[in-house]
Design a protein around this motif. Structure first.
Motif, mmCIF file in Angstrom:
data_model
loop_
_atom_site.group_PDB
_atom_site.id
_atom_site.type_symbol
_atom_site.label_atom_id
_atom_site.label_comp_id
_atom_site.label_asym_id
_atom_site.label_seq_id
_atom_site.Cartn_x
_atom_site.Cartn_y
_atom_site.Cartn_z
ATOM 1 N N GLN A 1 6.177 4.077 -6.628
ATOM 2 C CA GLN A 1 5.615 2.905 -7.296
ATOM 3 C C GLN A 1 6.584 2.343 -8.328
ATOM 4 O O GLN A 1 6.778 1.126 -8.431
ATOM 5 C CB GLN A 1 4.290 3.257 -7.966
ATOM 6 N N GLU B 1 -4.384 8.995 -1.134
ATOM 7 C CA GLU B 1 -3.896 10.372 -1.177
ATOM 8 C C GLU B 1 -4.201 11.148 0.097
ATOM 9 O O GLU B 1 -3.871 12.322 0.198
ATOM 10 C CB GLU B 1 -4.489 11.100 -2.385
ATOM 11 N N VAL C 1 2.211 -2.780 -6.074
ATOM 12 C CA VAL C 1 1.453 -1.780 -5.321
ATOM 13 C C VAL C 1 -0.026 -2.078 -5.584
ATOM 14 O O VAL C 1 -0.546 -1.808 -6.668
ATOM 15 C CB VAL C 1 1.817 -0.347 -5.767
ATOM 16 N N LEU D 1 0.862 -1.184 0.000
ATOM 17 C CA LEU D 1 0.000 0.000 0.000
ATOM 18 C C LEU D 1 0.893 1.226 0.000
ATOM 19 O O LEU D 1 1.845 1.308 0.773
ATOM 20 C CB LEU D 1 -0.890 0.021 1.243
ATOM 21 N N LEU D 2 0.586 2.181 -0.852
ATOM 22 C CA LEU D 2 1.379 3.408 -0.964
ATOM 23 C C LEU D 2 0.481 4.603 -0.640
ATOM 24 O O LEU D 2 -0.487 4.872 -1.353
ATOM 25 C CB LEU D 2 1.930 3.513 -2.382
ATOM 26 N N ALA D 3 0.784 5.300 0.446
ATOM 27 C CA ALA D 3 -0.056 6.418 0.886
ATOM 28 C C ALA D 3 0.762 7.699 0.953
ATOM 29 O O ALA D 3 1.662 7.833 1.797
ATOM 30 C CB ALA D 3 -0.664 6.113 2.250
ATOM 31 N N ASP D 4 0.438 8.646 0.081
ATOM 32 C CA ASP D 4 1.105 9.949 0.047
ATOM 33 C C ASP D 4 0.186 10.916 -0.680
ATOM 34 O O ASP D 4 -0.451 10.551 -1.667
ATOM 35 C CB ASP D 4 2.461 9.855 -0.667
ATOM 36 N N GLU E 1 -3.342 2.620 -3.618
ATOM 37 C CA GLU E 1 -2.755 3.925 -3.337
ATOM 38 C C GLU E 1 -3.764 4.769 -2.586
ATOM 39 O O GLU E 1 -4.979 4.605 -2.747
ATOM 40 C CB GLU E 1 -2.361 4.638 -4.634
ATOM 41 N N ALA F 1 -6.015 5.908 3.384
ATOM 42 C CA ALA F 1 -4.945 4.973 3.734
ATOM 43 C C ALA F 1 -5.445 3.917 4.712
ATOM 44 O O ALA F 1 -5.169 2.718 4.552
ATOM 45 C CB ALA F 1 -3.762 5.729 4.330
ATOM 46 N N ARG G 1 4.040 9.372 -5.190
ATOM 47 C CA ARG G 1 3.484 8.026 -5.324
ATOM 48 C C ARG G 1 3.970 7.363 -6.612
ATOM 49 O O ARG G 1 4.313 6.183 -6.628
ATOM 50 C CB ARG G 1 1.955 8.066 -5.307
ATOM 51 N N ARG G 2 4.001 8.153 -7.696
ATOM 52 C CA ARG G 2 4.423 7.601 -8.984
ATOM 53 C C ARG G 2 5.885 7.165 -8.920
ATOM 54 O O ARG G 2 6.245 6.079 -9.407
ATOM 55 C CB ARG G 2 4.228 8.646 -10.080
#
Length: 223
Positions: free
Chosen positions: A20, A36, A31, A7-10, A34, A41, A16-17
């Motif tokens: 990733q 934001e 990933v 999981l990518l949370a920003d 995502e 999140a 994020r790009r």
């Protein structure tokens, strides 16, 4: 290394790009979600149950520290890596206290992200040398401040201890003078000096001091 679901949370799409791209360059890593903001999140972590959550601290709606705390409570087996630009020992400590397994500065993103994820997934905490230095400097600074602010224990002379003991036993100045073979005025001087040195303001406080320091017997249960 097994397949990893991340999981990518920003709140910054560009970050994020970039993250990733770095993460998915590793074979088997994906990933899966995502976010934001902090609320997304938490919701997506509960829905996708990632092996690793990479979480920014400065997100809208719910801040990253609270996100870490709630993910840790909901998913105790997931690993959490904080990815942030905050170079503060207090922030590092807050993140680790909340349940983060690692702390990575965004300035180290490209060089260190995959290594950080591998470390925490293997069960090892991760701090870059720069973050470790920040924490150490904060610890040393706090120690120096404590040294300057801590009050030193006053030194009490053997004669002053004798005076305290006699006073605590209820003896008058004249009796103490006769017992120690000194003048009454000397006893009065010692008494005044001891009270000033120890910050005592009454005979009752002298008695309590003597009992706390085992100069006279204390009643059962006295603290």
């Amino acid at each position: 290394m097994k397949n990893l679901r991340i999981l990518l949370a920003d709140d910054h799409a560009l970050v994020r790009r970039g993250a990733q791209s770095v993460l998915q360059s590793q074979h088997g890593w994906k990933v899966v979600a995502e976010a934001e903001n902090g609320r997304q999140a938490i919701e997506k972590a509960k829905r996708y149950k990632p092996d690793v959550a990479v979480v920014d601290i400065g997100m809208p709606e719910i801040d990253g520290i609270e996100v870490v705390r709630q993910i840790r409570q909901a998913l105790p087996d997931s690993k959490i890596l904080v990815l942030t630009m905050h170079e503060s020992d207090q922030m590092v400590r807050r993140a680790l206290d909340a349940g983060a397994n690692g702390y990575l500065l965004k300035s180290d993103l490209t060089e260190t992200l995959t290594r950080a994820v591998k470390h925490i997934f293997d069960g090892r905490p991760f701090l870059t040398p720069k973050v470790s230095e920040i924490v150490l400097n904060g610890f040393l600074k706090k120690g120096e401040e404590n040294m300057h602010t801590e009050r030193e224990e006053p030194h009490v002379t053997p004669r002053e201890i004798e005076i305290i003991r006699h006073l605590a036993e209820g003896k008058k100045n004249k009796e103490i003078a006769a017992s120690l073979g000194i003048a009454i005025r000397t006893v009065e001087t010692h008494r005044a000096r001891v009270m000033l040195k120890l910050g005592l303001h009454s005979l009752t406080e002298i008695v309590h001091y003597a009992m706390r320091n085992e100069l006279i017997p204390a009643p059962r249960g006295f603290k």
